[in-house]
Each structure stands twice: as C-alpha cells, then as structure tokens.
Design a protein around this motif. Structure first.
Motif, PDB file in Angstrom:
ATOM      1  N   UNK A  15       0.815  -1.203   0.000  1.00 18.17           N
ATOM      2  CA  UNK A  15       0.000   0.000   0.000  1.00 18.17           C
ATOM      3  C   UNK A  15       0.847   1.250   0.000  1.00 18.17           C
ATOM      4  N   UNK A  16       0.196   2.413  -0.002  1.00 18.88           N
ATOM      5  CA  UNK A  16       0.926   3.687   0.055  1.00 18.88           C
ATOM      6  C   UNK A  16       1.614   3.851   1.404  1.00 18.88           C
ATOM      7  N   UNK A  17       2.631   4.687   1.439  1.00 18.56           N
ATOM      8  CA  UNK A  17       3.329   4.924   2.702  1.00 18.56           C
ATOM      9  C   UNK A  17       2.442   5.644   3.709  1.00 18.56           C
ATOM     10  N   UNK A  18       1.620   6.566   3.219  1.00 22.25           N
ATOM     11  CA  UNK A  18       0.876   7.465   4.104  1.00 22.25           C
ATOM     12  C   UNK A  18      -0.607   7.434   3.772  1.00 22.25           C
ATOM     13  N   UNK A  19      -1.423   7.330   4.811  1.00 27.03           N
ATOM     14  CA  UNK A  19      -2.874   7.461   4.667  1.00 27.03           C
ATOM     15  C   UNK A  19      -3.318   8.722   5.397  1.00 27.03           C
ATOM     16  N   UNK A  20      -3.949   9.639   4.673  1.00 26.56           N
ATOM     17  CA  UNK A  20      -4.462  10.878   5.263  1.00 26.56           C
ATOM     18  C   UNK A  20      -5.976  10.744   5.397  1.00 26.56           C
ATOM     19  N   UNK A  21      -6.468  10.852   6.616  1.00 29.68           N
ATOM     20  CA  UNK A  21      -7.895  10.685   6.892  1.00 29.68           C
ATOM     21  C   UNK A  21      -8.477  12.053   7.199  1.00 29.68           C
ATOM     22  N   UNK A  22      -9.398  12.496   6.341  1.00 28.29           N
ATOM     23  CA  UNK A  22      -9.986  13.825   6.458  1.00 28.29           C
ATOM     24  C   UNK A  22     -11.469  13.677   6.798  1.00 28.29           C
ATOM     25  N   UNK A  23     -11.885  14.348   7.865  1.00 28.74           N
ATOM     26  CA  UNK A  23     -13.274  14.266   8.304  1.00 28.74           C
ATOM     27  C   UNK A  23     -14.027  15.519   7.866  1.00 28.74           C
ATOM     28  N   UNK A  24     -15.191  15.302   7.266  1.00 27.96           N
ATOM     29  CA  UNK A  24     -16.000  16.395   6.726  1.00 27.96           C
ATOM     30  C   UNK A  24     -17.394  16.328   7.331  1.00 27.96           C
ATOM     31  N   UNK A  25     -17.900  17.489   7.717  1.00 32.01           N
ATOM     32  CA  UNK A  25     -19.289  17.574   8.183  1.00 32.01           C
ATOM     33  C   UNK A  25     -19.814  18.990   7.964  1.00 32.01           C
ATOM     34  N   UNK A  26     -20.793  19.128   7.109  1.00 26.47           N
ATOM     35  CA  UNK A  26     -21.537  20.378   6.939  1.00 26.47           C
ATOM     36  C   UNK A  26     -20.634  21.561   6.595  1.00 26.47           C
ATOM     37  N   UNK A  27     -19.708  21.347   5.648  1.00 24.11           N
ATOM     38  CA  UNK A  27     -18.771  22.406   5.249  1.00 24.11           C
ATOM     39  C   UNK A  27     -18.305  22.196   3.815  1.00 24.11           C
ATOM     40  N   UNK A  28     -19.213  22.024   2.860  1.00 22.72           N
ATOM     41  CA  UNK A  28     -18.782  21.631   1.512  1.00 22.72           C
ATOM     42  C   UNK A  28     -17.829  22.600   0.838  1.00 22.72           C
ATOM     43  N   UNK A  29     -18.069  23.914   0.945  1.00 20.65           N
ATOM     44  CA  UNK A  29     -17.191  24.892   0.294  1.00 20.65           C
ATOM     45  C   UNK A  29     -15.778  24.801   0.841  1.00 20.65           C
ATOM     46  N   UNK A  30     -15.658  24.784   2.169  1.00 16.81           N
ATOM     47  CA  UNK A  30     -14.342  24.749   2.802  1.00 16.81           C
ATOM     48  C   UNK A  30     -13.648  23.403   2.566  1.00 16.81           C
ATOM     49  N   UNK A  31     -14.419  22.335   2.627  1.00 11.86           N
ATOM     50  CA  UNK A  31     -13.827  21.006   2.439  1.00 11.86           C
ATOM     51  C   UNK A  31     -13.294  20.830   1.024  1.00 11.86           C
ATOM     52  N   UNK A  32     -13.958  21.425   0.044  1.00 11.68           N
ATOM     53  CA  UNK A  32     -13.456  21.315  -1.330  1.00 11.68           C
ATOM     54  C   UNK A  32     -12.068  21.938  -1.437  1.00 11.68           C
ATOM     55  N   UNK A  33     -11.867  23.077  -0.795  1.00  8.30           N
ATOM     56  CA  UNK A  33     -10.537  23.699  -0.830  1.00  8.30           C
ATOM     57  C   UNK A  33      -9.519  22.812  -0.105  1.00  8.30           C
ATOM     58  N   UNK A  34      -9.905  22.302   1.057  1.00  7.06           N
ATOM     59  CA  UNK A  34      -8.996  21.443   1.815  1.00  7.06           C
ATOM     60  C   UNK A  34      -8.579  20.242   0.988  1.00  7.06           C
ATOM     61  N   UNK A  35      -9.534  19.587   0.375  1.00  6.75           N
ATOM     62  CA  UNK A  35      -9.225  18.383  -0.393  1.00  6.75           C
ATOM     63  C   UNK A  35      -8.378  18.704  -1.623  1.00  6.75           C
ATOM     64  N   UNK A  36      -8.654  19.843  -2.264  1.00  9.55           N
ATOM     65  CA  UNK A  36      -7.801  20.223  -3.389  1.00  9.55           C
ATOM     66  C   UNK A  36      -6.359  20.418  -2.913  1.00  9.55           C
TER      67      UNK A  36
END
Length: 333
Positions: A15-36
C-alpha cells in the motif's frame, strides 16, 4: 455502516506509505478547498502512489457535491456515513480501519487547507525515526482568531476574500500572509502546542493508543484531538517532529469552537469539553512538553512567525544573560 472502532492490524507493504484521513461535516465549500490542497496537483515533490486520502463525511444537509467527488484523484476515496452521535471520533476510526498506509495522518477538521509541502515533509519526518510523530502547526485565516473576529463581523465572505487576495491555489504559501497562529499554537513555535490538526502517527503507535477514544462523544469530539496529540507525542519512544515551514489554515465555517455560536454558548461548551476530559483522564489537560525536531524548508512568508515566536524567549533570557556578564566582569575587577 461500520464505525471501525479500536486498533487495526498493520497494513500491507504494497500500500501507500501514508494514509491521510480527512473528516468532513456540513462544510462543503471549505472542504473542497482542503481536499484540493491535498491533491497530487497541488502537493509538491510527491506522486499519487506515495499516499492515499480517505475522505469520511458524516452526513448532513450540506454534503459534498457529487460532481466534486467524481473528479477526485485516483488516490482519493470517499465514504459517506450516517452518524448517530455529534462527534467525528467514529468517522476517524472508520477511516483508520480501511486505510492501507504505514503511517496514519489524522485531519479531524475538513475546513483546514494545507501548504504544498505537507505530504512530502510528513514522509521525510517519518524517515527520520521509526517512531516519529509528525505534526503541522495550525493557523486561522485572518489577522485574529476567528472566534474573536466573528464578533467584529468576520464571516465566510471575508474569509474567502482573504484567500483569493493571495491568489490561492497558485500561491500556496501565500496563506501565511493572511493568517495568524491558531489558539492551540498561539505560544509560537518554540513553546508547547496543545494540538495539531494534521498529525501523522506510525500505525503501530496508533494501534497501541487504541485509536481515537470513543468516550469523547460531545459535539465536535470535545477535546479528543488534543487527547490524541498528547498521547501520541508522549508515547514511550516517540520522536516529535514539527514541520516548521508548513501549516494548516482554518477557514471560517461556523465551527463548534471557532465562531459558529454566541460567545456564552461557546464558553459553556468549552467548559463542558474540559470537564469531560478531566473525567476521562483524571486530570486537567496540559500540553505535552516535547523537545521537537524541526524539519523542512522555510518559505520567506513564515519568517515573521519565526520572529514572533523567538522574540519573547530572547527577551526572557536577556536579563539572566546580562546578569551573568555583570557578575563575570565584577569577578575580574
């Protein structure tokens, strides 16, 4: 859907060396920037094969757009959950349970964009020591903490204008120009921090810690992220590595403790969170007193934060230094 609580078995070396786990709740605009900001297109010096991003969204009235999810890179996966408790703890443990990396990077708040060298330097940090706990300092967009700025009219529109003013995403490190230290890092680089919203932990340490403690069941998880930070940094044999030149940047979204409610409501909730931590751990929270290794390049935009962090320490030590010089002169007279 499974909550995936508790420690998980070690991942396969394929598998990959690193797994990044991102939690999202009720913040679609902000989460899109974070994920980008976590995509291989934005991150420098790494490829999609080096890491995976596991997006776990607790269902709300404002989920991420299907069109956005469909365009996520191949090293991303998306998981929508129906959560019964107002905490991200189960979502994090679920993400850890399906991850494949040797190292688990926990981003409890999907509203936090990262700088372009985060992934590369997380991996560098883990190469320094087999028990390295690698953390990224936190910032708020704006010139003061958002829970204070909101009382002066700060909101999503002002937040977005500041981000656009530095030509993000083309200028990833420009976020430092429109930010201040978050409350957990307000003491500066060279004093203890109380948490990191991007903390990467070897899988065996994650398993030994038992993952996120599910007793932290208050809104937003209470002090569970501080609890994880403290337990990981104080783990026997751990080497704390801080990425001095990288950052996570909190976007305003009306979060539990960053301006979403009236000051007295926030204060009451924070008091409840503090009391819960004391019941669970049997003592008041205190930041771990680590002696971190500082790693990474220093973009020029970070230098003002280095200066602000160092000046109070220099001022504290100056009187003692002067006294020592005077004593030495007197002894020679």
């Amino acid at each position: 859907m499974s909550a995936g609580n508790g420690p998980q078995p070690a991942s396969s070396n394929s598998g990959p060396a690193l797994s990044i786990i991102v939690i999202v709740y009720d913040m679609p605009l902000q989460a899109e920037r974070t994920l980008y900001s976590l995509t291989p297109e934005y991150q420098e010096g790494v490829s999609a094969g080096d890491y995976e991003v596991i997006v776990v969204e607790n269902e709300s009235a404002n989920n991420l757009r299907r069109e956005f999810i469909a365009q996520l890179p191949r090293n991303f996966s998306y998981h929508l959950r129906a959560e019964r408790e107002p905490t991200p703890v189960h979502a994090i443990n679920h993400g850890a349970g399906i991850s494949r990396g040797r190292y688990l990077c926990i981003m409890i708040d999907g509203a936090r964009m990262v700088t372009p060298g985060v992934v590369r330097n997380l991996l560098r940090g883990h190469r320094l020591h087999d028990q390295a706990v690698v953390t990224v300092p936190g910032y708020h967009i704006g010139d003061q903490l958002q829970q204070e700025a909101v009382n002066l009219g700060y909101g999503v529109e002002q937040d977005q204008a500041l981000i656009e003013s530095v030509c993000w995403p083309g200028n990833g490190y420009g976020l430092f120009d429109v930010a201040c230290f978050s409350g957990s890092c307000a003491a500066g680089f060279f004093r203890p921090h109380s948490e990191s919203n991007c903390i990467s932990i070897p899988r065996d340490i994650w398993a030994a810690l038992g993952g996120m403690d599910t007793r932290f069941n208050l809104r937003g998880g209470g002090l569970v992220n501080l609890d994880l930070y403290k337990r990981a940094c104080e783990f026997d044999g751990a080497e704390h590595v801080v990425l001095l030149g990288e950052g996570t940047f909190h976007q305003f979204h009306g979060g539990v403790t960053t301006g979403g409610e009236a000051r007295d409501v926030r204060a009451a909730l924070i008091a409840e969170m503090t009391a819960q931590y004391e019941r669970i751990r049997g003592e008041a929270y205190s930041a771990p007193g680590t002696s971190p290794v500082f790693l990474g390049e220093l973009p020029w935009q970070v230098l003002r934060f280095v200066k602000d962090s160092a000046e109070p320490l220099i001022a504290e030590r100056q009187p003692a230094r002067d006294q020592g010089i005077l004593a030495s002169v007197a002894a020679q007279a």
